[in-house]
Design an enzyme around this catalytic site. Structure first.
Site, PDB file in Angstrom:
ATOM      1  N   HIS A 268     -13.384 -39.218  27.647  1.00 21.03           N
ATOM      2  CA  HIS A 268     -12.079 -39.841  27.389  1.00 21.03           C
ATOM      3  C   HIS A 268     -12.258 -41.358  27.299  1.00 21.03           C
ATOM      4  O   HIS A 268     -12.963 -41.849  26.454  1.00 21.03           O
ATOM      5  CB  HIS A 268     -11.111 -39.399  28.493  1.00 21.03           C
ATOM      6  CG  HIS A 268      -9.665 -39.725  28.297  1.00 21.03           C
ATOM      7  ND1 HIS A 268      -9.132 -40.170  27.121  1.00 21.03           N
ATOM      8  CD2 HIS A 268      -8.631 -39.648  29.168  1.00 21.03           C
ATOM      9  CE1 HIS A 268      -7.818 -40.353  27.267  1.00 21.03           C
ATOM     10  NE2 HIS A 268      -7.494 -40.062  28.500  1.00 21.03           N
ATOM     11  N   HIS A 309     -12.673 -35.671  18.102  1.00 24.09           N
ATOM     12  CA  HIS A 309     -11.383 -35.890  18.775  1.00 24.09           C
ATOM     13  C   HIS A 309     -10.660 -34.560  18.958  1.00 24.09           C
ATOM     14  O   HIS A 309     -10.809 -33.659  18.140  1.00 24.09           O
ATOM     15  CB  HIS A 309     -10.492 -36.834  17.942  1.00 24.09           C
ATOM     16  CG  HIS A 309      -9.402 -37.445  18.740  1.00 24.09           C
ATOM     17  ND1 HIS A 309      -8.198 -36.827  18.937  1.00 24.09           N
ATOM     18  CD2 HIS A 309      -9.361 -38.591  19.464  1.00 24.09           C
ATOM     19  CE1 HIS A 309      -7.428 -37.586  19.708  1.00 24.09           C
ATOM     20  NE2 HIS A 309      -8.105 -38.656  20.040  1.00 24.09           N
ATOM     21  N   ASP A 367     -13.171 -45.152  20.050  1.00 27.48           N
ATOM     22  CA  ASP A 367     -14.187 -45.710  20.951  1.00 27.48           C
ATOM     23  C   ASP A 367     -15.476 -46.093  20.252  1.00 27.48           C
ATOM     24  O   ASP A 367     -16.366 -46.664  20.886  1.00 27.48           O
ATOM     25  CB  ASP A 367     -14.494 -44.683  22.056  1.00 27.48           C
ATOM     26  CG  ASP A 367     -13.290 -44.497  22.949  1.00 27.48           C
ATOM     27  OD1 ASP A 367     -12.799 -43.356  23.062  1.00 27.48           O
ATOM     28  OD2 ASP A 367     -12.807 -45.498  23.507  1.00 27.48           O
TER      29      ASP A 367
HETATM   30  C1  SDX Z   1     -10.424 -40.699  23.512  1.00 25.16           C
HETATM   31  O1  SDX Z   1      -6.991 -37.233  23.709  1.00 25.16           O
HETATM   32  C2  SDX Z   1      -6.910 -38.428  23.227  1.00 25.16           C
HETATM   33  O2  SDX Z   1      -6.021 -38.727  22.505  1.00 25.16           O
HETATM   34  C3  SDX Z   1      -7.988 -39.351  23.730  1.00 25.16           C
HETATM   35  C4  SDX Z   1      -7.982 -40.713  23.075  1.00 25.16           C
HETATM   36  C5  SDX Z   1      -6.780 -41.494  23.526  1.00 25.16           C
HETATM   37  O3  SDX Z   1      -6.435 -42.469  22.835  1.00 25.16           O
HETATM   38  O4  SDX Z   1      -6.278 -41.183  24.633  1.00 25.16           O
HETATM   39  O5  SDX Z   1      -7.970 -40.616  21.667  1.00 25.16           O
HETATM   40  C6  SDX Z   1      -9.200 -41.529  23.487  1.00 25.16           C
HETATM   41  O6  SDX Z   1     -10.716 -40.157  24.549  1.00 25.16           O
HETATM   42  C7  SDX Z   1     -11.219 -40.510  22.238  1.00 25.16           C
HETATM   43  C8  SDX Z   1     -12.406 -39.488  22.425  1.00 25.16           C
HETATM   44  C9  SDX Z   1     -13.566 -40.247  23.094  1.00 25.16           C
HETATM   45  N1  SDX Z   1     -14.635 -39.328  23.464  1.00 25.16           N
HETATM   46  C10 SDX Z   1     -15.836 -39.326  22.853  1.00 25.16           C
HETATM   47  O7  SDX Z   1     -16.106 -40.034  21.873  1.00 25.16           O
HETATM   48  C11 SDX Z   1     -16.874 -38.422  23.484  1.00 25.16           C
HETATM   49  C12 SDX Z   1     -17.582 -37.613  22.360  1.00 25.16           C
HETATM   50  N2  SDX Z   1     -16.590 -36.722  21.758  1.00 25.16           N
HETATM   51  C13 SDX Z   1     -16.574 -35.347  22.309  1.00 25.16           C
HETATM   52  O8  SDX Z   1     -16.787 -35.281  23.684  1.00 25.16           O
HETATM   53  C14 SDX Z   1     -15.409 -34.552  21.761  1.00 25.16           C
HETATM   54  O9  SDX Z   1     -15.274 -34.815  20.426  1.00 25.16           O
HETATM   55  C15 SDX Z   1     -14.056 -34.674  22.389  1.00 25.16           C
HETATM   56  C16 SDX Z   1     -14.095 -34.449  23.870  1.00 25.16           C
HETATM   57  C17 SDX Z   1     -13.454 -36.013  22.106  1.00 25.16           C
HETATM   58  C18 SDX Z   1     -13.183 -33.593  21.786  1.00 25.16           C
HETATM   59  O10 SDX Z   1     -13.747 -32.390  22.184  1.00 25.16           O
HETATM   60  P1  SDX Z   1     -13.379 -31.068  21.428  1.00 25.16           P
HETATM   61  O11 SDX Z   1     -11.897 -30.890  21.449  1.00 25.16           O
HETATM   62  O12 SDX Z   1     -14.222 -29.943  21.900  1.00 25.16           O
HETATM   63  O13 SDX Z   1     -13.838 -31.467  19.973  1.00 25.16           O
HETATM   64  P2  SDX Z   1     -13.719 -30.594  18.771  1.00 25.16           P
HETATM   65  O14 SDX Z   1     -12.768 -29.461  18.953  1.00 25.16           O
HETATM   66  O15 SDX Z   1     -13.482 -31.491  17.652  1.00 25.16           O
HETATM   67  O16 SDX Z   1     -15.191 -29.936  18.704  1.00 25.16           O
HETATM   68  C19 SDX Z   1     -15.459 -29.044  17.700  1.00 25.16           C
HETATM   69  C20 SDX Z   1     -16.942 -28.838  17.741  1.00 25.16           C
HETATM   70  C21 SDX Z   1     -17.444 -28.324  19.088  1.00 25.16           C
HETATM   71  O17 SDX Z   1     -18.562 -27.521  18.792  1.00 25.16           O
HETATM   72  P3  SDX Z   1     -18.317 -25.910  18.726  1.00 25.16           P
HETATM   73  O18 SDX Z   1     -17.976 -25.481  20.131  1.00 25.16           O
HETATM   74  O19 SDX Z   1     -17.182 -25.667  17.746  1.00 25.16           O
HETATM   75  O20 SDX Z   1     -19.644 -25.372  18.254  1.00 25.16           O
HETATM   76  O21 SDX Z   1     -17.657 -30.068  17.526  1.00 25.16           O
HETATM   77  C22 SDX Z   1     -18.499 -30.341  18.635  1.00 25.16           C
HETATM   78  C23 SDX Z   1     -17.965 -29.537  19.803  1.00 25.16           C
HETATM   79  O22 SDX Z   1     -19.032 -29.237  20.681  1.00 25.16           O
HETATM   80  N3  SDX Z   1     -18.392 -31.758  18.899  1.00 25.16           N
HETATM   81  C24 SDX Z   1     -19.412 -32.615  18.841  1.00 25.16           C
HETATM   82  C25 SDX Z   1     -18.844 -33.869  19.144  1.00 25.16           C
HETATM   83  N4  SDX Z   1     -17.523 -33.730  19.373  1.00 25.16           N
HETATM   84  C26 SDX Z   1     -17.246 -32.418  19.221  1.00 25.16           C
HETATM   85  N5  SDX Z   1     -20.716 -32.466  18.570  1.00 25.16           N
HETATM   86  C27 SDX Z   1     -21.478 -33.600  18.620  1.00 25.16           C
HETATM   87  N6  SDX Z   1     -21.028 -34.819  18.892  1.00 25.16           N
HETATM   88  C28 SDX Z   1     -19.703 -35.004  19.158  1.00 25.16           C
HETATM   89  N7  SDX Z   1     -19.240 -36.208  19.442  1.00 25.16           N
END
Ligand code: SDX
Length: 454
Positions: A268, A309, A367
Site C-alpha cells: 500500500h 493496482h 508510487d
Molecule cells: C497504493 O487501493 C488503493 O487505492 C491504494 C492506492 C491509494 O491511493 O490508496 O492506490 C495506493 O497502494 C498503490 C499500490 C502500491 N503497491 C505496489 O506498487 C506494490 C506492488 N503491487 C502489487 O502488490 C499489487 O499490484 C497490488 C497489491 C497493488 C494489487 O494486488 P492485486 O489486486 O492482486 O493485483 P492484481 O489483481 O492486479 O493482480 C493480478 C495479477 C496477480 O497474479 P495472478 O494471481 O493473477 O497470477 O498480477 C500479479 C498478481 O500476482 N501482480 C503482479 C504485480 N501486481 C500484481 N505481478 C508482478 N508485479 C506486480 N507489481
C-alpha cells in the site's frame, strides 16, 4: 441510490429463493443489497478480501479502473492538480464543494492556527530510538494527540469533529518534520505562519536555526501537486481501516493513527519506499530483464513495486501526473540525467511491452515515480510513506465524517467458520442420511477439555 429491480437467489439445498434488491449509484457498477441474506437464508456471503463488496455508499471519490479515471467530488484529478492547491482540495473533500475566496482564506488561516504541537507532546519524541522508522513515530504521536484534546473529543458534536479535522490536517506536517529532525539529531524547527502549507512543511524539514532557508518555489508547487494526487482514493485498505475504527466510536486521532499503521505496508503506502529500493537493487538497465523475469515467476514472491493496482486495469491517472512532475523536479535540480530516473523510464517501457504485464493489465501506479521525486528533493527513503500519510489524512477525515453521518454504517463483519481442526469434514454414514451440517458442526467442532490429574 436508485432501485433497479431485484436479484433472485435460488438454492440447491431446498431453501426457498430469496429476492435481493438491486440499486445503482450515480456512477460505477450496480450493487446487490445482500444485508437481509443472513436473516432470510441463515447464510453469509463469502468474499475474502472484499474484492466484490461495496462496504458503503460514498460521494467523495470515484475511480473507473478500466478507463483510468479518478474524480474527487466529481472533479477530474488532472484539473484539480493543475488549477488548485492542496488546501483547496482538502476543503473540497471535507465540504463537497471548492471554496470561494473568503472561504479559502478562512480555511487556510484556521489551518495555520493549529500547526503547533503541545510542548508535552514534543517530549514524546525523546522516547523513541533515533533510528526508529518515521512511520512508527507517526503512529505513536498521532495516536497520542487523543491524550491532549479532552475538551473537543465528543464525536457526536459537529464542532468537535471539525476542529479535530483542522488539528490533524495542520499538525501532520509538524509531526512529520519533527520525526525527521529527531532522527537527524537536529533541533526542531517550529511552524511559521507567514509561509503557506507546503513552504511551512519544507521549512520545518530542511531549515536550521543557523541560516535563512528559502524553499524552491518549483519544488513547493511540485510537492503541493503531489499532495493533491495522494489525498483520497475510495475504499482502499487504509481508508477502510479508518472507517472500521470509526464505526466503534473511536476518536478521530485514534482512527487516523490506525490508518497510518495500515498505510505503512509495502503493498500500500509503503510501496514508494519499496519501489526506490527496488530501483537501487536493479541498479542498471542491463539487469531489468532478470527482474521482469522474477516478477513473472509464480514461485518468486518478488513483485515489481510501483506496478499494478487493486482497481486500475489501465494507467493510474496519478502516475502520468507524477511522471511529469518527476521530470520537472529533476530538470529544476539539474538531475534530468539521473541514473535511477532513466532506469525507471526504461523499466516502465519494457514492462508495458511485456505480455505478462499487458495480459494482467499491470500499469505503473502512483508510487512508481514518487520515490524518485522525494529523493531528489532531499527526503530520506524512510520518510516516503509519511509523505503519503500527510495528504491522505484529509481523505481519511472526509471518509470518517461521511461514515459518522451515514445511518447505514455498521461494521459487523462475520466469517465462514472452519472450527479448530480446519475444514469441516462430514463423513457420509452409508446406513443413515448425510447429517445436517448445521446440527453436526456445534457438536463436532466443540472439543472436550480433558485435564489429566497431575
Ligand atoms: C497504493 O487501493 C488503493 O487505492 C491504494 C492506492 C491509494 O491511493 O490508496 O492506490 C495506493 O497502494 C498503490 C499500490 C502500491 N503497491 C505496489 O506498487 C506494490 C506492488 N503491487 C502489487 O502488490 C499489487 O499490484 C497490488 C497489491 C497493488 C494489487 O494486488 P492485486 O489486486 O492482486 O493485483 P492484481 O489483481 O492486479 O493482480 C493480478 C495479477 C496477480 O497474479 P495472478 O494471481 O493473477 O497470477 O498480477 C500479479 C498478481 O500476482 N501482480 C503482479 C504485480 N501486481 C500484481 N505481478 C508482478 N508485479 C506486480 N507489481
Amino acid at each position: 441510490m436508485v432501485s433497479k429491480g431485484t436479484a433472485t437467489l435460488n438454492f440447491s439445498n431446498g431453501h426457498p429463493p430469496v429476492e435481493l434488491p438491486i440499486y445503482s449509484g450515480s456512477v460505477g457498477p450496480d450493487v446487490v443489497d445482500i444485508r437481509a441474506l443472513g436473516g432470510k437464508a441463515g447464510m453469509f456471503t463469502y468474499d475474502p478480501g472484499f474484492m466484490s463488496t461495496a462496504s458503503c455508499s460514498s460521494t467523495i471519490t470515484y475511480i473507473d479502473g478500466d478507463k483510468g479515471v479518478l474524480l474527487y467530488r466529481g472533479y477530474p484529478i488532472e484539473q484539480l492538480a493543475q488549477q488548485c492547491d492542496f488546501l483547496e482540495v482538502c476543503y473540497l473533500l471535507l465540504n463537497g464543494e471548492l471554496p470561494n475566496a473568503p472561504q479559502k482564506q478562512q480555511f487556510d488561516d484556521t489551518v495555520k492556527r493549529h500547526t503547533m504541537l503541545h510542548e508535552q507532546l514534543v517530549r514524546f519524541y525523546s522516547g523513541f530510538r533515533r533510528d526508529a522508522h518515521p512511520m512508527a513515530v507517526m503512529v505513536g504521536v498521532v495516536g497520542a494527540l487523543s491524550a491532549f484534546y479532552h475538551e473537543a473529543m465528543d464525536i457526536s458534536d459537529a464542532r468537535h469533529r471539525e476542529v479535530s479535522a483542522f488539528r490533524l490536517i495542520a499538525k501532520l506536517p509538524t509531526i512529520t518534520a519533527m520525526a525527521y529532525k529527531y532522527n537527524q539529531g537536529q533541533p526542531f524547527m517550529y511552524p511559521r505562519n507567514s509561509l503557506n502549507y507546503v513552504e511551512n512543511f519544507m521549512h520545518m524539514m530542511f531549515a536550521t536555526p543557523c541560516e535563512e532557508y528559502r524553499p524552491n518555489p518549483v519544488l513547493v508547487r511540485a510537492l503541493d501537486r503531489i499532495l493533491i494526487l495522494h489525498a483520497d482514493h475510495e475504499q482502499n485498505a487504509s481508508t477502510s481501516t479508518v472507517r472500521l475504527a470509526g464505526s466503534s466510536g473511536a476518536n478521530p486521532f485514534a482512527c487516523i493513527s490506525a490508518g497510518i499503521a495500515c498505510l505503512w505496508g509495502p503493498a500500500h503506502g509503503g510501496a514508494n519506499e519499496a519501489c526506490l529500493k527496488m530501483l537501487e537493487e536493479i541498479g542498471d538497465v542491463s539487469r531489468i530483464g532478470q527482474y521482469i523475469k522474477r516478477a513473472k515467476d509464480k514461485d518468486d514472491s518478488f513483485k515489481l513495486m510501483g506496478f499494478g493496482h487493486r482497481v486500475y486495469k489501465n494507467f493510474d491517472p496519478r502516475a502520468k501526473l507524477m511522471r511529469e512532475t518527476c521530470h520537472g523536479v529533476l530538470n529544476e535540480l539539474g538531475l534530468k540525467d539521473d541514473r535511477l530516473f532513466k532506469l525507471a523510464v526504461e523499466l516502465e517501457k519494457i514492462a508495458l511491452e511485456d505480455d505478462y504485464f499487458i495480459s494482467k493489465k499491470l500499469y505503473p501506479n502512483v508510487d512508481f515515480y514518487s520515490g524518485l521525486i522525494y529523493q531528489a528533493m532531499g527526503f530520506p527513503v524512510a520518510m516516503f510513506p509519511v509523505l503519503f500519510a500527510i495528504p491522505r489524512t484529509s481523505g481519511w477525515l472526509a471518509q470518517w465524517q461521511e461514515m459518522r453521518a451515514d445511518a447505514e454504517q455498521k461494521h459487523r463483519l462475520r466469517q465462514a467458520g472452519r472450527g479448530p481442526d480446519g475444514e469441516a469434514q462430514i463423513t457420509e454414514d452409508p446406513d443413515h442420511d448425510a447429517p445436517d451440517v448445521r446440527e453436526l458442526l456445534p457438536l463436532r467442532k466443540q472439543r472436550v477439555l480433558h485435564r489429566g490429574l497431575v
